[in-house]
Design a protein around this motif. Structure first.
Motif, PDB file in Angstrom:
ATOM      1  N   ALA A 228       0.833  -1.207   0.000  1.00 36.39           N
ATOM      2  CA  ALA A 228       0.000   0.000   0.000  1.00 36.39           C
ATOM      3  C   ALA A 228       0.864   1.251   0.000  1.00 36.39           C
ATOM      4  N   LEU A 229       1.932   1.247   0.795  1.00 35.04           N
ATOM      5  CA  LEU A 229       2.825   2.400   0.837  1.00 35.04           C
ATOM      6  C   LEU A 229       3.501   2.597  -0.515  1.00 35.04           C
ATOM      7  N   ASP A 230       3.888   1.488  -1.142  1.00 35.65           N
ATOM      8  CA  ASP A 230       4.514   1.549  -2.464  1.00 35.65           C
ATOM      9  C   ASP A 230       3.537   2.066  -3.513  1.00 35.65           C
ATOM     10  N   HIS A 231       2.237   1.879  -3.251  1.00 32.53           N
ATOM     11  CA  HIS A 231       1.194   2.334  -4.164  1.00 32.53           C
ATOM     12  C   HIS A 231       0.763   3.765  -3.853  1.00 32.53           C
ATOM     13  N   ASN A 232       1.457   4.404  -2.914  1.00 33.13           N
ATOM     14  CA  ASN A 232       1.199   5.797  -2.550  1.00 33.13           C
ATOM     15  C   ASN A 232      -0.129   5.982  -1.817  1.00 33.13           C
ATOM     16  N   ASP A 233      -0.534   4.983  -1.043  1.00 36.40           N
ATOM     17  CA  ASP A 233      -1.759   5.077  -0.263  1.00 36.40           C
ATOM     18  C   ASP A 233      -1.442   5.464   1.178  1.00 36.40           C
ATOM     19  N   ARG A 234      -2.473   5.922   1.866  1.00 33.55           N
ATOM     20  CA  ARG A 234      -2.345   6.184   3.293  1.00 33.55           C
ATOM     21  C   ARG A 234      -2.554   4.874   4.046  1.00 33.55           C
ATOM     22  N   ILE A 235      -1.692   4.607   5.001  1.00 28.19           N
ATOM     23  CA  ILE A 235      -1.721   3.313   5.673  1.00 28.19           C
ATOM     24  C   ILE A 235      -1.845   3.486   7.183  1.00 28.19           C
ATOM     25  N   GLY A 236      -2.687   2.689   7.788  1.00 22.88           N
ATOM     26  CA  GLY A 236      -2.874   2.668   9.231  1.00 22.88           C
ATOM     27  C   GLY A 236      -3.490   1.335   9.606  1.00 22.88           C
ATOM     28  N   GLY A 237      -3.878   1.211  10.853  1.00 23.48           N
ATOM     29  CA  GLY A 237      -4.487  -0.051  11.230  1.00 23.48           C
ATOM     30  C   GLY A 237      -4.688  -0.204  12.719  1.00 23.48           C
ATOM     31  N   LEU A 238      -5.087  -1.417  13.071  1.00 20.57           N
ATOM     32  CA  LEU A 238      -5.432  -1.730  14.459  1.00 20.57           C
ATOM     33  C   LEU A 238      -4.949  -3.141  14.778  1.00 20.57           C
ATOM     34  N   VAL A 239      -4.127  -3.257  15.817  1.00 21.96           N
ATOM     35  CA  VAL A 239      -3.685  -4.566  16.307  1.00 21.96           C
ATOM     36  C   VAL A 239      -4.561  -4.917  17.499  1.00 21.96           C
ATOM     37  N   PHE A 240      -5.278  -6.028  17.419  1.00 19.83           N
ATOM     38  CA  PHE A 240      -6.207  -6.388  18.483  1.00 19.83           C
ATOM     39  C   PHE A 240      -6.017  -7.851  18.876  1.00 19.83           C
ATOM     40  N   GLY A 241      -6.542  -8.183  20.052  1.00 22.63           N
ATOM     41  CA  GLY A 241      -6.408  -9.566  20.510  1.00 22.63           C
ATOM     42  C   GLY A 241      -6.859  -9.711  21.946  1.00 22.63           C
ATOM     43  N   ASP A 242      -5.945 -10.186  22.821  1.00 18.04           N
ATOM     44  CA  ASP A 242      -6.316 -10.480  24.203  1.00 18.04           C
ATOM     45  C   ASP A 242      -6.295  -9.243  25.101  1.00 18.04           C
ATOM     46  N   GLY A 243      -5.507  -8.240  24.743  1.00 20.24           N
ATOM     47  CA  GLY A 243      -5.399  -7.042  25.567  1.00 20.24           C
ATOM     48  C   GLY A 243      -6.034  -5.838  24.906  1.00 20.24           C
ATOM     49  N   GLU A 244      -5.545  -4.660  25.277  1.00 19.02           N
ATOM     50  CA  GLU A 244      -6.055  -3.429  24.699  1.00 19.02           C
ATOM     51  C   GLU A 244      -5.622  -3.318  23.240  1.00 19.02           C
ATOM     52  N   PRO A 245      -6.522  -2.869  22.362  1.00 20.55           N
ATOM     53  CA  PRO A 245      -6.132  -2.695  20.954  1.00 20.55           C
ATOM     54  C   PRO A 245      -5.169  -1.524  20.788  1.00 20.55           C
ATOM     55  N   HIS A 246      -4.343  -1.591  19.763  1.00 24.30           N
ATOM     56  CA  HIS A 246      -3.382  -0.533  19.464  1.00 24.30           C
ATOM     57  C   HIS A 246      -3.688  -0.009  18.067  1.00 24.30           C
ATOM     58  N   GLU A 247      -3.971   1.286  17.970  1.00 23.78           N
ATOM     59  CA  GLU A 247      -4.392   1.860  16.699  1.00 23.78           C
ATOM     60  C   GLU A 247      -3.403   2.889  16.175  1.00 23.78           C
ATOM     61  N   ILE A 248      -3.186   2.869  14.862  1.00 20.93           N
ATOM     62  CA  ILE A 248      -2.401   3.876  14.162  1.00 20.93           C
ATOM     63  C   ILE A 248      -3.303   4.458  13.071  1.00 20.93           C
ATOM     64  N   LYS A 249      -3.509   5.770  13.117  1.00 19.59           N
ATOM     65  CA  LYS A 249      -4.376   6.412  12.126  1.00 19.59           C
ATOM     66  C   LYS A 249      -3.711   6.387  10.749  1.00 19.59           C
ATOM     67  N   PRO A 250      -4.496   6.202   9.680  1.00 21.13           N
ATOM     68  CA  PRO A 250      -3.919   6.146   8.328  1.00 21.13           C
ATOM     69  C   PRO A 250      -3.245   7.454   7.936  1.00 21.13           C
TER      70      PRO A 250
END
Length: 314
Positions: free
Chosen positions: A128-150
């Motif tokens: 996605a970065l190579d395609h010049n897009d904005r990238i972000g996401g959310l890591v979730f599971g057993d604990g608190e989720p961790h988010e990075i805004k695109p």
């Protein structure tokens, strides 16, 4: 809290491993390029979305320029008419939801499901970065989720991968699973994603709940979706290995795997999960790419992309 582990190939994955996934982007064409069409072209808009243009630069006004684009501040400062130029806006937010939970901390194939999920997220992030897009996401599971805004920056992707590696390093079998963590993560995605975004969901095959289905249905109305449920061969079939004993957090379970009816019921449950994903994606008309620890990630993606090409016979 358990202490972080060093990267153990196939069992745990470190930040350097996730960064190295950028070298594998060239092995499979995930997004389209000028003169080339990826089978995933449907995951990128053929028409410009939203405002459609981004500010590019200011230059001296020329005959025929739209007077509405005159930059009056620069004109006043230089005492010469200047106009704003714009370029087409083709990038869009890509939001990767990656599960890293106790139920993924397992594998009987080439690697653990948690490692495969992390590899897939990193590969799509670099693509996605190579395609010049904005990238972000959310890591979730057993604990608190961790988010990075695109954002359209390498730093944003590195922050996401760093969070992903940290959570992966802390996975252990005695963690207490969070009820419907996928549903909660999707609810967050619905809150932050604007129309026209692409949401990539990498989760355990067993994570699909009624709540998660509802959130996916609502997300699909204004976002593109790529669903990547992760499984292991032992999720689908029990070997005839005799009496097996399992213990976790004080609970114990014994299974007689020589019982053919037990193995059949186990296999039927797995088939029901697979069919549930297939029915959902057909209903929502979104892309499904299941992953397994049985084989290499790139090989699986190539197979999926080949199967989506027009004229391919499944």
């Amino acid at each position: 809290m358990p202490t972080p582990h060093t990267a153990e190939p196939g069992i745990r994955i470190g930040l350097s491993d996730l960064i190295d996934m950028r070298h594998r982007v060239r092995e499979v064409q995930l997004f389209s390029r000028p003169g080339q069409r990826s089978p995933l072209v449907g995951l990128h808009p053929s028409k410009l979305r939203g405002r459609g243009v981004d500010f590019d630069q200011v230059r001296v006004y020329q005959a025929g320029d739209d007077v509405r684009n005159i930059d009056w501040r620069v004109t006043a400062r230089t005492q010469e008419p200047h106009t704003k130029l714009f370029h087409e806006e083709r990038e869009r937010p890509i939001y990767i939801l990656i599960e890293q939970s106790q139920r993924l901390f397992f594998g009987s194939g080439l690697l653990f499901k948690s490692v495969l999920a992390a590899q897939a997220a990193a590969l799509f992030g670099w693509a996605a970065l190579d395609h010049n897009d904005r990238i972000g996401g959310l890591v979730f599971g057993d604990g608190e989720p961790h988010e990075i805004k695109p954002r359209r920056s390498k730093q944003s992707l590195l922050q996401l991968l760093n969070r992903l590696a940290r959570v992966n390093q802390l996975l252990h079998t005695d963690a207490t699973p969070q009820p419907d963590s996928l549903g909660l993560a999707l609810r967050r995605a619905r809150e932050v994603l604007r129309p026209g975004s692409l949401a990539i969901v990498v989760c355990d095959e067993r994570a699909l709940s009624e709540q998660a289905e509802q959130h996916l249905s609502m997300l699909s109305r204004h976002c593109d979706l790529l669903l990547m449920p992760v499984s292991d061969p032992l999720d689908h079939a029990l070997p005839a290995a005799g009496l097996l004993r399992f213990a976790q957090r004080g609970a114990q379970l014994e299974l007689d795997t020589l019982d053919a009816s037990l193995r059949q019921a186990y296999h039927q449950q797995a088939q029901a999960r697979i069919e549930r994903w297939e029915v959902l994606t057909q209903k929502l008309r979104v892309v499904l790419m299941p992953l397994t620890t049985r084989s290499d990630l790139i090989e699986q993606l190539r197979e999926h992309l080949s199967a989506q090409r027009p004229g391919h016979n499944r």
